[in-house]
Scaffold this motif. Structure first.
Motif, PDB file in Angstrom:
ATOM      1  N   VAL A   1       0.839  -1.202   0.000  1.00 45.99           N
ATOM      2  CA  VAL A   1       0.000   0.000   0.000  1.00 45.99           C
ATOM      3  C   VAL A   1       0.872   1.249   0.000  1.00 45.99           C
ATOM      4  N   CYS A   2       1.972   1.226   0.744  1.00 46.13           N
ATOM      5  CA  CYS A   2       2.895   2.365   0.754  1.00 46.13           C
ATOM      6  C   CYS A   2       3.435   2.643  -0.644  1.00 46.13           C
ATOM      7  N   VAL A   3       3.864   1.581  -1.339  1.00 41.91           N
ATOM      8  CA  VAL A   3       4.414   1.741  -2.687  1.00 41.91           C
ATOM      9  C   VAL A   3       3.343   2.224  -3.654  1.00 41.91           C
ATOM     10  N   LEU A   4       2.178   1.606  -3.608  1.00 38.10           N
ATOM     11  CA  LEU A   4       1.107   1.986  -4.524  1.00 38.10           C
ATOM     12  C   LEU A   4       0.620   3.411  -4.260  1.00 38.10           C
ATOM     13  N   THR A   5       0.640   3.838  -3.005  1.00 34.95           N
ATOM     14  CA  THR A   5       0.269   5.218  -2.686  1.00 34.95           C
ATOM     15  C   THR A   5       1.269   6.196  -3.281  1.00 34.95           C
ATOM     16  N   ALA A   6       2.551   5.876  -3.143  1.00 41.49           N
ATOM     17  CA  ALA A   6       3.586   6.735  -3.730  1.00 41.49           C
ATOM     18  C   ALA A   6       3.451   6.792  -5.245  1.00 41.49           C
ATOM     19  N   ASP A   7       3.137   5.646  -5.874  1.00 37.26           N
ATOM     20  CA  ASP A   7       2.939   5.619  -7.327  1.00 37.26           C
ATOM     21  C   ASP A   7       1.746   6.485  -7.724  1.00 37.26           C
ATOM     22  N   ALA A   8       0.636   6.325  -7.012  1.00 37.62           N
ATOM     23  CA  ALA A   8      -0.574   7.087  -7.336  1.00 37.62           C
ATOM     24  C   ALA A   8      -0.349   8.585  -7.146  1.00 37.62           C
ATOM     25  N   ALA A   9       0.362   8.959  -6.078  1.00 42.24           N
ATOM     26  CA  ALA A   9       0.643  10.376  -5.826  1.00 42.24           C
ATOM     27  C   ALA A   9       1.529  10.958  -6.922  1.00 42.24           C
ATOM     28  N   THR A  10       2.534  10.195  -7.335  1.00 46.91           N
ATOM     29  CA  THR A  10       3.429  10.661  -8.398  1.00 46.91           C
ATOM     30  C   THR A  10       2.665  10.845  -9.699  1.00 46.91           C
ATOM     31  N   ALA A  11       1.744   9.927  -9.985  1.00 44.56           N
ATOM     32  CA  ALA A  11       0.988   9.987 -11.234  1.00 44.56           C
ATOM     33  C   ALA A  11       0.159  11.259 -11.345  1.00 44.56           C
ATOM     34  N   VAL A  12      -0.317  11.791 -10.222  1.00 49.50           N
ATOM     35  CA  VAL A  12      -1.142  13.013 -10.258  1.00 49.50           C
ATOM     36  C   VAL A  12      -0.343  14.260  -9.881  1.00 49.50           C
ATOM     37  N   GLY A  13       0.971  14.105  -9.708  1.00 48.73           N
ATOM     38  CA  GLY A  13       1.800  15.267  -9.401  1.00 48.73           C
ATOM     39  C   GLY A  13       1.719  15.732  -7.973  1.00 48.73           C
ATOM     40  N   MET A  14       1.442  14.804  -7.049  1.00 44.50           N
ATOM     41  CA  MET A  14       1.387  15.155  -5.631  1.00 44.50           C
ATOM     42  C   MET A  14       2.685  14.687  -4.970  1.00 44.50           C
ATOM     43  N   PRO A  15       3.524  15.599  -4.508  1.00 45.82           N
ATOM     44  CA  PRO A  15       4.815  15.196  -3.937  1.00 45.82           C
ATOM     45  C   PRO A  15       4.666  14.523  -2.582  1.00 45.82           C
ATOM     46  N   MET A  16       5.509  13.524  -2.337  1.00 45.08           N
ATOM     47  CA  MET A  16       5.568  12.904  -1.016  1.00 45.08           C
ATOM     48  C   MET A  16       6.423  13.803  -0.117  1.00 45.08           C
ATOM     49  N   ALA A  17       5.895  14.154   1.050  1.00 52.46           N
ATOM     50  CA  ALA A  17       6.614  15.057   1.959  1.00 52.46           C
ATOM     51  C   ALA A  17       7.891  14.401   2.473  1.00 52.46           C
ATOM     52  N   LYS A  18       8.941  15.198   2.599  1.00 53.69           N
ATOM     53  CA  LYS A  18      10.189  14.725   3.212  1.00 53.69           C
ATOM     54  C   LYS A  18      10.161  15.132   4.680  1.00 53.69           C
ATOM     55  N   LEU A  19       9.923  14.153   5.541  1.00 52.54           N
ATOM     56  CA  LEU A  19       9.771  14.447   6.961  1.00 52.54           C
ATOM     57  C   LEU A  19      11.070  14.985   7.551  1.00 52.54           C
ATOM     58  N   SER A  20      10.930  15.828   8.559  1.00 46.65           N
ATOM     59  CA  SER A  20      12.095  16.474   9.161  1.00 46.65           C
ATOM     60  C   SER A  20      12.938  15.452   9.924  1.00 46.65           C
ATOM     61  N   PRO A  21      14.233  15.714  10.092  1.00 45.90           N
ATOM     62  CA  PRO A  21      15.097  14.811  10.870  1.00 45.90           C
ATOM     63  C   PRO A  21      14.575  14.595  12.290  1.00 45.90           C
ATOM     64  N   GLU A  22      13.981  15.610  12.872  1.00 48.31           N
ATOM     65  CA  GLU A  22      13.447  15.479  14.226  1.00 48.31           C
ATOM     66  C   GLU A  22      12.297  14.474  14.268  1.00 48.31           C
ATOM     67  N   THR A  23      11.415  14.555  13.254  1.00 45.01           N
ATOM     68  CA  THR A  23      10.309  13.593  13.175  1.00 45.01           C
ATOM     69  C   THR A  23      10.842  12.185  12.987  1.00 45.01           C
ATOM     70  N   ASP A  24      11.817  12.034  12.097  1.00 42.98           N
ATOM     71  CA  ASP A  24      12.398  10.711  11.836  1.00 42.98           C
ATOM     72  C   ASP A  24      13.011  10.126  13.109  1.00 42.98           C
ATOM     73  N   LYS A  25      13.685  10.960  13.870  1.00 49.15           N
ATOM     74  CA  LYS A  25      14.323  10.501  15.115  1.00 49.15           C
ATOM     75  C   LYS A  25      13.269  10.026  16.115  1.00 49.15           C
ATOM     76  N   LYS A  26      12.191  10.798  16.241  1.00 53.21           N
ATOM     77  CA  LYS A  26      11.130  10.415  17.188  1.00 53.21           C
ATOM     78  C   LYS A  26      10.453   9.119  16.754  1.00 53.21           C
ATOM     79  N   LEU A  27      10.235   8.955  15.460  1.00 55.49           N
ATOM     80  CA  LEU A  27       9.603   7.735  14.964  1.00 55.49           C
ATOM     81  C   LEU A  27      10.488   6.517  15.194  1.00 55.49           C
ATOM     82  N   LYS A  28      11.786   6.685  15.014  1.00 51.55           N
ATOM     83  CA  LYS A  28      12.713   5.576  15.252  1.00 51.55           C
ATOM     84  C   LYS A  28      12.694   5.155  16.723  1.00 51.55           C
TER      85      LYS A  28
END
Length: 696
Positions: free
Chosen positions: A316-343
């Motif tokens: 679903v993650c891959v297909l969502t990224a494909d669908a977003a790309t097809a319509v020109g919707m960029p995937m957000a690049k999460l901040s390093p702080e968010t990535d650290k908290k998620l890890k």
């Protein structure tokens, strides 16, 4: 709704041809008025009955105790004409004519009957909906002047959506789609043949209803633009989104629309440009008309379109990224702080970059959603969210997932959609008031439409303050004349549009002098107001390098023009211009939408590749730049393989100049064709090499 109040909120309604049977055309409106709580007076008219569905029945309009504001004409064929004339004579304000067999089946005799009804109505100050109308339905007031079968199994489900259509079926089919998703409608109106009140005029009145938060249109023809322009202006002022489904994209569709409505279809790409110019979203099909409806009703104020996807499925993650790309919707690049908290929350085998793949960890830890969503909510790069839960059986705390997702949506106040195929999962999320779609592709499609439409409305509103509202000049096309190329170039040059250095030579001596003044090599072209395409007749000679050759070619050109019996206006001697890319700029005056400007890839294959964009003046340089960005050749403008960028600023200036020329009554321009326009590197400009202008 003041303009057509009697059509949308009448105080009294009479039904000519009223029936006791609610399954007949004349019985449905009586039944619906009672069922949906109409508070006004109801007057059934049928000379053979004393009572209809519990209401006193009258023999004729003349027998009524007062003149009704609205009359539903539910009698067939030519009887409807007499009924309309009777309505006009008795002071009725609006007549809804349900009878068919008029202009939609006979473009001559049928249209003549329509004109007879309309003329009789207008003489008395009355208006007509139809003929061939399924009717009007305002669930806010209970004024249901319709015979649609759809309403038989509906309870009063008043909502905030308005649906207006020239087609009867297409006024109610979307209502069925929306009901399946639990969305109520306030208005659903079918105007039929638009002989008098058009779907556009009625839409303007509906748009003024403060309870309407989304307006949907189905159009088969656009005979005039006035009311759609007014609708767009009212909608922008109210921040009311308008979505239009215009049929007839294909030739087969245009033919079908013509036979259905008795009206000519519009050139499809001009319709696209018109809608975009006015901030109206054009749906590609029925699904596109309704699938994003509930997103429009959420009251979100989106700031951008960067998407964050979260799922317990890597696919679903891959297909969502494909669908977003097809319509020109960029995937957000999460901040390093968010990535650290998620890890710090997710197991090591989960993916913390966007899309966020929770994997099977969601099964062993039902609190994961509740733990990570508040962290993601604080990330400033995220504009919208998709949560995908394709499968979740025993062991998954779906109720908690849905509850946490709803809390997350409230915390961010940003657009959020759910992709859940499994019915039991989808129902849990829906019960929390979330927007659920069966697949991630459908969820992304709806989200893209909503966000792109809101962006279009914002751009249109911003431009509205800067664009002068100039009425296109009224120029007759009956006596259209073509300017010769020299006069065409002179008209452009007077407007500050760069044209190739040239001279019009009326003698061999002038041709030789022009060659010496311009300097070789030069281009020599025959000039005649009777000849639009010169190359086919041998009237273009490139690379003339000597003064003697310039004189000889001049004589040859004169001979060819005179041989064909055309006016000989002289011969043009022009510099050999250079550039990086051949561009085409064109314009014409559409009979419905007025001036239309085209810009795109030029040269001799312009009609083969058809890589052009359309703009409706007035427009700005930014509008032109945006249009150029949609061309297939757009990537070339920035320079490729080490090439410098092209002078897009100069091209934008030229296109804006053409738009202004088309709006200037003094220019009398009906159409023009500039091809090629040579576009050079940045700072080196562009230049019109060849031009044909027609004036009215």
């Amino acid at each position: 709704m003041s303009r057509l109040k009697a059509a949308l909120d009448p105080r009294s309604i009479a039904i000519i041809g009223a029936s006791e049977n609610p399954n007949k055309v004349g019985g449905r409106p009586v039944h619906y008025l009672d069922k949906f709580g109409f508070k006004g007076k109801i007057f059934p008219i049928n000379p053979s009955r004393a009572e209809v569905q519990g209401y006193t029945c009258y023999r004729s309009l003349a027998d009524l105790p007062e003149a009704p504001e609205m009359v539903i004409v539910a009698v067939a064929g030519d009887n409807a004409i007499g009924a309309v004339e009777d309505c006009a004579a008795h002071g009725v304000k609006v007549a809804v004519v349900m009878a068919s067999g008029f202009g939609e089946v006979d473009a001559v005799a049928g249209k003549a009957k329509e004109r007879r009804m309309v003329e009789a109505a207008h003489r008395a100050g009355m208006r007509i909906v139809g003929p061939n109308s399924q009717g009007l339905a305002n669930f806010g007031t209970g004024a249901i002047a319709s015979f649609s079968t759809m309403f038989m199994d509906m309870d009063r489900a008043e909502g905030h959506v308005a649906m207006l259509s020239q087609s009867g079926a297409l006024s109610t089919v979307p209502v069925g789609f929306l009901r399946q998703r639990g969305i109520g409608v306030r208005h659903t109106h079918a105007t039929g043949n638009d002989a008098d009140i058009s779907v556009g005029e009625l839409a303007v009145a509906v748009a003024e209803d403060p309870e309407v938060k989304l307006l949907l249109l189905y159009l088969e023809s656009i005979p005039e633009k006035k009311y759609l322009e007014e609708l767009a202006a009212v909608a922008l002022d109210r921040d009311l989104p308008v979505i239009a489904l215009k049929s007839g994209r294909s030739e087969a569709g245009r033919q079908a629309a013509q036979s259905h409505t008795g009206a000519l279809a519009n050139e499809d790409r001009v319709v696209d440009a018109f809608f975009e110019h006015h901030g109206i979203w054009r749906a590609p099909d029925m699904r596109g008309l309704v699938e994003a409806t509930e997103l429009y009703l959420k009251g979100w104020k989106p700031k951008g379109r960067r998407l964050v996807a979260i799922s317990n499925s890597g696919a679903v993650c891959v297909l969502t990224a494909d669908a977003a790309t097809a319509v020109g919707m960029p995937m957000a690049k999460l901040s390093p702080e968010t990535d650290k908290k998620l890890k710090g929350i997710l197991p090591s085998f989960a993916t913390t970059t966007n899309p966020i793949d929770l994997t099977a960890a969601l099964l062993s830890n039902g609190r994961l959603f509740g733990d990570i969503l508040p962290v993601i909510a604080e990330d400033p790069t995220a504009d919208a969210f998709l949560i995908g839960v394709p499968v979740a059986g025993p062991g998954y705390d779906v109720e908690a997932f849905a509850r946490d997702s709803a809390a997350f949506g409230r915390q961010t106040g940003k657009p959020l959609v759910i992709a859940a195929t499994q019915r039991s999962v989808a129902d849990q999320f829906s019960s929390e008031g979330l927007s659920v779609f069966p697949t991630e592709t459908e969820a992304v499609s709806a989200l893209h439409q909503y966000l792109a439409h809101r962006e279009l409305m914002a751009r249109t509103l911003a431009r509205k303050a800067t664009r002068a509202r100039l009425a296109p000049p009224s120029i007759s096309s009956d006596a259209m004349t073509m300017l010769n190329e020299a006069d065409s170039l002179a008209l452009l040059a007077a407007r500050g549009i760069p044209v190739v250095p040239h001279r019009l030579c009326r003698s061999r001596a002038e041709a030789i002098a022009a060659f010496e003044a311009i300097g070789g090599p030069v281009v020599v072209k025959g000039c005649s107001a009777d000849i639009a395409h010169k190359s086919e007749l041998g009237l273009v000679k490139l690379g003339v390098r000597t003064r003697e050759e310039a004189g000889e070619v001049w004589a040859q050109m004169e001979g060819i023009i005179r041989k064909h019996g055309a006016r000989f206006d002289g011969v043009i001697t022009a510099a050999m211009a250079t550039g990086r890319r051949e561009i085409m700029i064109g314009a014409h005056r559409d009979p419905v939408f007025g001036p239309v400007v085209a810009v795109g890839d030029g040269g001799k294959y312009v009609e083969v590749f058809r890589d052009t964009a359309l703009l409706l003046p007035p427009f700005s340089k930014d509008d032109v730049r945006e249009a150029l960005g949609k061309l297939r050749i757009a990537a070339l403008f920035a320079g490729v393989r080490g090439e410098p960028p092209m002078d897009i600023d100069a091209l934008c200036d030229a296109v804006v100049g053409i738009g202004e020329l088309m709006l200037d009554p003094a220019a009398k321009a009906m159409s023009l064709d500039l091809n090629p326009v040579l576009l050079d590197s940045a700072g080196k400009g562009c230049v019109v090499v060849d031009a044909v202008v027609f004036q009215g």
